[in-house]
Design a protein around this motif. Structure first.
Motif, PDB file in Angstrom:
ATOM      1  N   ARG A 160     -89.573  10.775 -26.968  1.00  9.02           N
ATOM      2  CA  ARG A 160     -89.415   9.546 -26.188  1.00  9.02           C
ATOM      3  C   ARG A 160     -90.709   9.212 -25.478  1.00  9.02           C
ATOM      4  O   ARG A 160     -91.537  10.082 -25.224  1.00  9.02           O
ATOM      5  CB  ARG A 160     -88.257   9.634 -25.202  1.00  9.02           C
ATOM      6  CG  ARG A 160     -88.530  10.443 -23.973  1.00  9.02           C
ATOM      7  CD  ARG A 160     -87.454  10.311 -22.894  1.00  9.02           C
ATOM      8  NE  ARG A 160     -86.113  10.445 -23.402  1.00  9.02           N
ATOM      9  CZ  ARG A 160     -85.055   9.821 -22.886  1.00  9.02           C
ATOM     10  NH1 ARG A 160     -85.168   9.050 -21.836  1.00  9.02           N
ATOM     11  NH2 ARG A 160     -83.858   9.976 -23.397  1.00  9.02           N
ATOM     12  N   LYS A 211     -80.174  11.789 -33.492  1.00  6.54           N
ATOM     13  CA  LYS A 211     -80.724  12.771 -32.542  1.00  6.54           C
ATOM     14  C   LYS A 211     -82.118  12.332 -32.088  1.00  6.54           C
ATOM     15  O   LYS A 211     -82.937  11.919 -32.907  1.00  6.54           O
ATOM     16  CB  LYS A 211     -80.855  14.146 -33.196  1.00  6.54           C
ATOM     17  CG  LYS A 211     -79.564  14.681 -33.776  1.00  6.54           C
ATOM     18  CD  LYS A 211     -78.702  15.316 -32.709  1.00  6.54           C
ATOM     19  CE  LYS A 211     -77.470  15.954 -33.285  1.00  6.54           C
ATOM     20  NZ  LYS A 211     -76.278  15.141 -33.203  1.00  6.54           N
ATOM     21  N   GLU A 212     -82.382  12.464 -30.792  1.00 10.68           N
ATOM     22  CA  GLU A 212     -83.691  12.104 -30.250  1.00 10.68           C
ATOM     23  C   GLU A 212     -84.734  13.148 -30.640  1.00 10.68           C
ATOM     24  O   GLU A 212     -84.557  14.335 -30.416  1.00 10.68           O
ATOM     25  CB  GLU A 212     -83.600  12.016 -28.727  1.00 10.68           C
ATOM     26  CG  GLU A 212     -84.896  11.621 -28.073  1.00 10.68           C
ATOM     27  CD  GLU A 212     -84.813  11.566 -26.561  1.00 10.68           C
ATOM     28  OE1 GLU A 212     -85.799  11.956 -25.922  1.00 10.68           O
ATOM     29  OE2 GLU A 212     -83.771  11.153 -26.021  1.00 10.68           O
ATOM     30  N   ILE A 245     -75.447   2.375 -22.338  1.00 10.42           N
ATOM     31  CA  ILE A 245     -76.337   2.989 -23.335  1.00 10.42           C
ATOM     32  C   ILE A 245     -77.543   3.604 -22.622  1.00 10.42           C
ATOM     33  O   ILE A 245     -77.973   4.706 -22.953  1.00 10.42           O
ATOM     34  CB  ILE A 245     -76.789   1.970 -24.399  1.00 10.42           C
ATOM     35  CG1 ILE A 245     -75.574   1.494 -25.212  1.00 10.42           C
ATOM     36  CG2 ILE A 245     -77.841   2.581 -25.327  1.00 10.42           C
ATOM     37  CD1 ILE A 245     -75.884   0.356 -26.171  1.00 10.42           C
ATOM     38  N   THR A 304     -81.114  -3.199 -21.754  1.00  9.70           N
ATOM     39  CA  THR A 304     -80.466  -2.320 -20.781  1.00  9.70           C
ATOM     40  C   THR A 304     -79.838  -3.088 -19.614  1.00  9.70           C
ATOM     41  O   THR A 304     -78.990  -2.548 -18.912  1.00  9.70           O
ATOM     42  CB  THR A 304     -81.461  -1.276 -20.225  1.00  9.70           C
ATOM     43  OG1 THR A 304     -82.547  -1.947 -19.594  1.00  9.70           O
ATOM     44  CG2 THR A 304     -81.958  -0.362 -21.324  1.00  9.70           C
ATOM     45  N   ARG A 364     -76.345   6.823 -20.853  1.00 10.54           N
ATOM     46  CA  ARG A 364     -76.082   7.878 -21.847  1.00 10.54           C
ATOM     47  C   ARG A 364     -77.363   8.494 -22.397  1.00 10.54           C
ATOM     48  O   ARG A 364     -77.392   9.663 -22.745  1.00 10.54           O
ATOM     49  CB  ARG A 364     -75.273   7.297 -23.014  1.00 10.54           C
ATOM     50  CG  ARG A 364     -73.919   7.876 -23.152  1.00 10.54           C
ATOM     51  CD  ARG A 364     -73.167   7.522 -24.407  1.00 10.54           C
ATOM     52  NE  ARG A 364     -73.641   6.478 -25.245  1.00 10.54           N
ATOM     53  CZ  ARG A 364     -73.128   5.254 -25.319  1.00 10.54           C
ATOM     54  NH1 ARG A 364     -72.132   4.902 -24.541  1.00 10.54           N
ATOM     55  NH2 ARG A 364     -73.608   4.362 -26.152  1.00 10.54           N
ATOM     56  N   ASN A 365     -78.430   7.686 -22.476  1.00 11.77           N
ATOM     57  CA  ASN A 365     -79.703   8.157 -23.026  1.00 11.77           C
ATOM     58  C   ASN A 365     -80.711   8.513 -21.933  1.00 11.77           C
ATOM     59  O   ASN A 365     -81.900   8.616 -22.211  1.00 11.77           O
ATOM     60  CB  ASN A 365     -80.267   7.117 -23.994  1.00 11.77           C
ATOM     61  CG  ASN A 365     -79.484   7.093 -25.278  1.00 11.77           C
ATOM     62  OD1 ASN A 365     -79.665   7.948 -26.132  1.00 11.77           O
ATOM     63  ND2 ASN A 365     -78.572   6.139 -25.410  1.00 11.77           N
ATOM     64  N   ARG A 366     -80.236   8.665 -20.701  1.00 12.96           N
ATOM     65  CA  ARG A 366     -81.060   9.102 -19.561  1.00 12.96           C
ATOM     66  C   ARG A 366     -82.329   8.261 -19.402  1.00 12.96           C
ATOM     67  O   ARG A 366     -83.409   8.792 -19.193  1.00 12.96           O
ATOM     68  CB  ARG A 366     -81.410  10.591 -19.701  1.00 12.96           C
ATOM     69  CG  ARG A 366     -80.212  11.503 -19.783  1.00 12.96           C
ATOM     70  CD  ARG A 366     -80.538  12.946 -20.120  1.00 12.96           C
ATOM     71  NE  ARG A 366     -81.618  13.158 -21.072  1.00 12.96           N
ATOM     72  CZ  ARG A 366     -81.522  13.073 -22.412  1.00 12.96           C
ATOM     73  NH1 ARG A 366     -80.390  12.728 -22.973  1.00 12.96           N
ATOM     74  NH2 ARG A 366     -82.558  13.315 -23.185  1.00 12.96           N
ATOM     75  N   GLU A 399     -74.143   3.385 -31.798  1.00 14.59           N
ATOM     76  CA  GLU A 399     -73.992   4.673 -32.500  1.00 14.59           C
ATOM     77  C   GLU A 399     -74.088   4.490 -34.009  1.00 14.59           C
ATOM     78  O   GLU A 399     -74.682   5.313 -34.709  1.00 14.59           O
ATOM     79  CB  GLU A 399     -72.667   5.349 -32.128  1.00 14.59           C
ATOM     80  CG  GLU A 399     -72.559   5.718 -30.658  1.00 14.59           C
ATOM     81  CD  GLU A 399     -73.639   6.670 -30.162  1.00 14.59           C
ATOM     82  OE1 GLU A 399     -74.057   7.550 -30.931  1.00 14.59           O
ATOM     83  OE2 GLU A 399     -74.062   6.523 -28.997  1.00 14.59           O
ATOM     84  N   MET A 402     -85.782   8.473 -33.122  1.00 15.58           N
ATOM     85  CA  MET A 402     -84.555   9.189 -33.456  1.00 15.58           C
ATOM     86  C   MET A 402     -84.425   9.416 -34.958  1.00 15.58           C
ATOM     87  O   MET A 402     -84.910   8.610 -35.755  1.00 15.58           O
ATOM     88  CB  MET A 402     -83.346   8.409 -32.937  1.00 15.58           C
ATOM     89  CG  MET A 402     -83.415   8.121 -31.447  1.00 15.58           C
ATOM     90  SD  MET A 402     -81.947   7.327 -30.801  1.00 15.58           S
ATOM     91  CE  MET A 402     -80.934   8.763 -30.517  1.00 15.58           C
ATOM     92  N   LEU A 419     -87.335   5.423 -27.875  1.00 13.09           N
ATOM     93  CA  LEU A 419     -86.794   6.658 -28.432  1.00 13.09           C
ATOM     94  C   LEU A 419     -87.116   6.695 -29.914  1.00 13.09           C
ATOM     95  O   LEU A 419     -86.950   5.702 -30.621  1.00 13.09           O
ATOM     96  CB  LEU A 419     -85.276   6.729 -28.247  1.00 13.09           C
ATOM     97  CG  LEU A 419     -84.732   6.600 -26.833  1.00 13.09           C
ATOM     98  CD1 LEU A 419     -83.204   6.649 -26.850  1.00 13.09           C
ATOM     99  CD2 LEU A 419     -85.282   7.699 -25.943  1.00 13.09           C
TER     100      LEU A 419
END
Length: 104
Positions: free
Chosen positions: A85, A81-82, A62, A56, A65-67, A12, A77, A75
């Motif tokens: 992707r 904020k994304e 992580i 990963t 959380r980021n699907r 973060e 960002m 990503l």
């Protein structure tokens, strides 16, 4: 900027300010290994771009959380904020085109 290897403790923090390219990869993923070379070229050509790598395999939280559904997932960002992707391997020129969309 050096490439930052992020984990649950610092993720973060490293994405919260500015533009970042986040490479979510798996340890045993061949396209991910090929993409690592693209990241090295990007770091050389655009040293001012913030590049964050997330293993990963070691940081499943992580990825969840980021699907992330497959690796590599890249990503793009800004300020945490994304913006966009991409799932799957990207060539250097494709990567630079997306960066150009958001940085210039």
């Amino acid at each position: 900027m050096p490439v930052i290897e992020a984990n649950a403790q610092n993720f973060e923090e490293v994405i919260k300010e500015g533009f970042a390219v986040v490479d979510l990869y798996g340890e045993n993923c061949n396209p991910c290994k090929r993409f690592m070379k693209v990241i090295e070229e990007l770091e050389f050509e655009l040293p001012f771009v913030n590049i964050v790598k997330v293993n990963t395999t070691q940081n499943k939280d992580i990825a969840v959380r980021n699907r992330v559904r497959g690796v590599p997932t890249i990503l793009f960002m800004k300020d945490g904020k994304e913006l966009k992707r991409n799932t799957g391997f990207m060539e250097l020129e494709q990567l630079k085109e997306v960066i150009k969309e958001y940085l210039y």
